[in-house]
Design a protein around this motif. Structure first.
Motif, PDB file in Angstrom:
ATOM      1  N   UNK A  37      -7.338  -1.110  -9.734  1.00  0.00           N
ATOM      2  CA  UNK A  37      -6.271  -0.698 -10.644  1.00  0.00           C
ATOM      3  C   UNK A  37      -5.542   0.562 -10.259  1.00  0.00           C
ATOM      4  N   UNK A  38      -5.661   1.015  -9.040  1.00  0.00           N
ATOM      5  CA  UNK A  38      -5.011   2.259  -8.611  1.00  0.00           C
ATOM      6  C   UNK A  38      -3.556   2.018  -8.244  1.00  0.00           C
ATOM      7  N   UNK A  39      -2.774   3.101  -8.289  1.00  0.00           N
ATOM      8  CA  UNK A  39      -1.379   3.080  -7.831  1.00  0.00           C
ATOM      9  C   UNK A  39      -1.411   3.295  -6.312  1.00  0.00           C
ATOM     10  N   UNK A  40      -1.380   2.206  -5.562  1.00  0.00           N
ATOM     11  CA  UNK A  40      -1.570   2.277  -4.113  1.00  0.00           C
ATOM     12  C   UNK A  40      -0.441   3.041  -3.432  1.00  0.00           C
ATOM     13  N   UNK A  41       0.784   2.871  -3.920  1.00  0.00           N
ATOM     14  CA  UNK A  41       1.909   3.576  -3.309  1.00  0.00           C
ATOM     15  C   UNK A  41       1.714   5.083  -3.394  1.00  0.00           C
ATOM     16  N   UNK A  42       1.207   5.547  -4.533  1.00  0.00           N
ATOM     17  CA  UNK A  42       0.959   6.973  -4.713  1.00  0.00           C
ATOM     18  C   UNK A  42      -0.144   7.462  -3.771  1.00  0.00           C
ATOM     19  N   UNK A  43      -1.198   6.656  -3.641  1.00  0.00           N
ATOM     20  CA  UNK A  43      -2.303   7.032  -2.756  1.00  0.00           C
ATOM     21  C   UNK A  43      -1.831   7.104  -1.310  1.00  0.00           C
ATOM     22  N   UNK A  44      -0.969   6.161  -0.925  1.00  0.00           N
ATOM     23  CA  UNK A  44      -0.432   6.180   0.429  1.00  0.00           C
ATOM     24  C   UNK A  44       0.408   7.427   0.664  1.00  0.00           C
TER      25      UNK A  44
END
Length: 839
Positions: A37-44
């Motif tokens: 459920x993470x915001x992958x774009x933000x993590x990237x």
């Protein structure tokens, strides 16, 4: 496949040293975060590394507020600590404000979680590792009185030894003192646990190494008191103790001025049956002794380099030359360095080195008999100008042919003219005077005469062993015409005390040759080969005859003979006591249900095994198969083979049979069935290298799982070590920073000086621990890499319902699939799916 194992495989891909810089590893962890459920774009965008992403994923799974550690500058270890605090609902703000470092905070939190009064050790004077020992000592389950090691002057390793002693119920008063190093504490503790108690005088007088040797001598039942009194050090005594335990006459060859490493070379030489008297001399260092021992083990004459003035590396070059049958006199002078010797030796091996020729012999010089004969001298000079018309050489200058030119003056040739001409043309050896005499008498100017012949070189023959037992016996089962395996002929090689096992035939030196120019053609001396290694035999005084020391079972592999004592039984029944034997167990008949057999060597069952427990330190062979309807297991350090297995749990290296039915198998090597009827159905097969079988699964759809490559346990161990290394390196950085801070402020007072000493000691311990962990990691990586090419090869049929799991990728056979050649199942290069190759 279980979710836990899938997670382990994912973590391996992320954390392994081989993939840690691979973008694909990050992508895999990002996929797991996305699933959580993470915001992958933000993590990237924030550019977290894989370890940080793992903590974010775990935080999402644990449903904690990950925003508290969603910082790419924060180390993953700090992220982990914050996540655990939130998961366990423990507020550590107070301790952070008081200035405790991350590792100290972790120990305090663990204490709070376990319901311990952390105020006892939540103090700045304790390092995190000291806190850990106090926390473990205060554990609710079997806690000990920590008052004995609560003093901050103890380092964490000393604390550990006192805690372990208290847990073992021994009297720790003999060593619970700040001035006793932890290694000595450990030696005292281990000894007391085994019933040997040192006196106060012994503890004060001897170091940890000596105490350890006293303990081991007590366990080995050997007397080393004389050597202790004579002040031999621990390394020396260790080698003496081992020699005494093995009954070696080590006292005959050692002196007090020899280092432990030198005594070790003498001990190994005695164990291997070489004449150690040739190098057991205090004038030699241990490395020189090693070179001489290796030479004796290779059965060469070490005299050319048995000189104390040679360095060990020079000795090595001479030894290697002797082993290769070279003329080491070309480079064995001490004027050459080891590097020079190596260069010459390698040139000699390649054939590029030109040997130094001996001086011309008087016999050769005597051939020049033309001095004072003026007319003949003019003739000879004329012949030399056109010598290519009269002389020819064949077979690499081994044969010299000559025809006489027609003399314009009508005079006859003399033997002296011909001999002088040959000498002037450098033909010096193998001259045949009888042929020359015939040549000058016959006056045949068109015929070639063989006037000189060299001597052919005769190379020496290599040494070899003549064996008096079948060296090829019982290595593999007999494969019958139908492809199945017959184990009935797989039998023991039994020998009796005094039996002649082998005889060594020494290498021969060979005979040098020469060509007609007198150039020496060096013969290659035969190479001696090393003495036989192993156990249970001895070399007689002639140094070539090997005989059995006792009656037992003989195995032979790669030049190593191993004779183990043997227990022979007609059968084993449930009414028999548990069999535990240091050697080989040979049951000529059946092993009946409920039996237990433990053996340090092989276990061979001539009949059938039923529902029993077998544990072998070697191989297990069951000639008539194993059936375990209730329960039964086989564990072996070597290979396991039988006619068939039904319902058996097997853990071994390579495992083979005609068929496996409903078995649980764990192979560190290969699982294999024999013949077109070979089948695996029901149960689970785990193999590191792969599976080979004609048929997998069956028509009834019994659940059959073939799991290949790295298993979850191995991955779990690898990941745990990888994380431990990262954590220890983080700790080392913290300690190093503190060390640097103390260096900047200098030694202000006694307390700070003690703190500085404690920090330096902790850094040394951490560095050793990291080195140890990295060695373990390398070994595990080697095992994992071995399994990366695992595949299943099926030559007849795969039935529907069979499940293949290769490197964590699952493939289910939805329908029966027959092949007229073979089917190969393996994971593709990207490990995204399993491919099936026909043919």
């Amino acid at each position: 496949m279980a979710t836990q194992e899938a997670d382990l495989i994912s973590e391996f891909n992320v954390y392994s040293g081989l993939d840690s810089f691979d973008q694909n590893s990050l992508e895999k962890e990002l996929d797991l975060c996305k699933y959580a459920g993470a915001d992958v774009d933000k993590l990237k965008a924030l550019k977290f590394n894989a370890l940080q992403l793992a903590e974010i994923r775990k935080g999402l799974t644990d449903k904690v507020d990950i925003s508290k550690y969603l910082d790419p500058k924060m180390p993953w270890t700090e992220m982990e600590e914050l996540r655990l605090e939130m998961t366990q609902n423990i507020d550590m703000t107070k301790y952070r404000e008081e200035g405790f470092d991350l590792r100290q905070i972790s120990q305090i939190r663990q204490g709070i979680q376990n319901g311990i009064d952390v105020s006892v050790y939540a103090k700045k004077e304790y390092l995190a590792d000291q806190m850990r020992e106090l926390r473990l000592g205060m554990s609710k389950n079997g806690g000990v009185p920590i008052i004995f090691f609560q003093d901050p002057q103890y380092d964490n390793l000393q604390m550990r030894e006192i805690r372990k002693g208290l847990e073992a119920g021994i009297d720790i008063s003999s060593y619970a003192a700040v001035d006793v190093p932890y290694m000595k504490m450990r030696a005292i503790r281990h000894s007391a646990e085994d019933g040997l108690f040192f006196t106060d005088q012994e503890i004060a007088r001897y170091n940890a190494n000596i105490l350890n040797q006293m303990h081991k001598a007590y366990l080995d039942n050997v007397d080393i008191s004389r050597y202790i009194k004579e002040r031999f050090d621990g390394d020396q005594i260790e080698q003496i103790r081992i020699g005494l335990k093995e009954g070696l006459p080590i006292d005959d060859f050692i002196t007090g001025d020899m280092r432990g490493d030198a005594i070790k070379e003498i001990r190994i030489g005695l164990e291997n049956g070489v004449d150690v008297g040739k190098y057991a001399d205090g004038a030699y260092g241990w490395q020189q002794m090693y070179e001489m021992r290796m030479g004796l083990e290779h059965q060469i004459d070490i005299t050319p380099y048995s000189k104390p003035l040679y360095r060990a590396d020079q000795m090595r070059e001479i030894r290697l030359g002797l082993e290769d049958g070279l003329d080491v006199s070309q480079y064995s002078t001490m004027m050459y360095t080891a590097k020079d010797m190596r260069r010459i030796r390698e040139l000699m091996l390649s054939g590029e080195y030109q040997a130094v020729l001996p001086d011309e012999t008087p016999e050769a010089i005597a051939l020049d008999r033309t001095g004072g004969i003026k007319d003949d001298k003019v003739l000879i000079e004329s012949m030399i100008e056109n010598k290519d018309l009269y002389l020819s050489f064949t077979q690499n200058n081994m044969l010299c042919w000559m025809k006489l030119p027609l003399r314009a003056d009508g005079m006859e040739y003399t033997e002296d003219v011909v001999l002088a001409f040959l000498f002037k043309c450098n033909v010096r050896k193998g001259i045949n005077r009888d042929i020359i005499s015939d040549m000058v008498k016959e006056h045949n100017h068109n015929q070639k005469y063989l006037v000189a012949s060299g001597k052919e070189v005769i190379d020496g023959s290599d040494g070899y062993y003549e064996y008096f037992f079948d060296t090829e016996a019982n290595t593999e089962p007999v494969i019958l015409k139908d492809g199945t395996a017959d184990l009935s002929n797989m039998d023991l090689i039994q020998v009796h005390v005094g039996d002649k096992l082998a005889e060594y035939h020494r290498a021969t030196r060979g005979s040098d040759g020469f060509n007609v120019f007198g150039e020496v053609v060096k013969a290659k001396s035969g190479k001696e080969i090393p003495i036989l290694k192993g156990e249970g035999f001895m070399i007689l005084s002639d140094r070539v005859t090997y005989v059995a020391k006792y009656t037992g079972a003989l195995t032979y592999k790669d030049g190593i003979i191993d004779i183990q004592k043997i227990m022979v039984m007609p059968e084993v029944k449930i009414t028999d006591k548990k069999i535990s034997y240091d050697g080989v167990v040979y049951v000529t008949g059946d092993v009946n249900s409920g039996s237990v057999i433990y053996a340090s060597g092989d276990i061979i069952i001539g009949g059938h095994m039923e529902s029993s427990e077998i544990n072998s330190g070697g191989n297990v062979i069951i000639k008539c198969g194993a059936t375990c309807p209730i329960r039964g297991s086989i564990t072996a350090k070597g290979d396991v083979s039988a006619k068939f297995f039904e319902g058996v749990s097997i853990n071994a290296k390579n495992i083979s049979a005609n068929y496996f039915i409903n078995c649980t198998i764990n192979a560190q090597g290969l699982i294999k069935t024999y013949g077109r009827a070979g089948i695996i159905y029901g149960g689970t097969c785990q193999s590191l290298f792969g599976v080979e079988s004609a048929v997998v699964g069956n028509k009834s759809g019994a659940k059959t799982i073939i799991n290949l490559g790295v298993n979850g346990a191995l991955l779990g161990e690898f990941n745990a070590i990888q994380k431990s290394i990262s954590r220890e390196e983080e700790d080392l950085r913290t300690l190093t920073n503190e060390k640097n801070r103390l260096q900047e402020i200098g030694a202000v007072d006694r307390q700070q000086m003690q703190w500085k000493i404690k920090i330096n000691a902790a850094i040394g311990t951490k560095e050793s621990k990291i080195k140890e962990l990295k060695i373990k990691k390398e070994k595990l990586e080697e095992e994992i890499n071995k399994g990366s090419q695992a595949q299943a090869v099926v030559t007849e049929m795969v039935y529907a319902g069979t499940i293949f799991v290769i490197d964590g990728i699952v493939y289910r056979a939805d329908s029966d699939r027959k092949t007229y050649d073979k089917l190969t199942f393996k994971a593709d290069a990207l490990r995204e799916n399993i491919i099936v190759i026909e043919g």
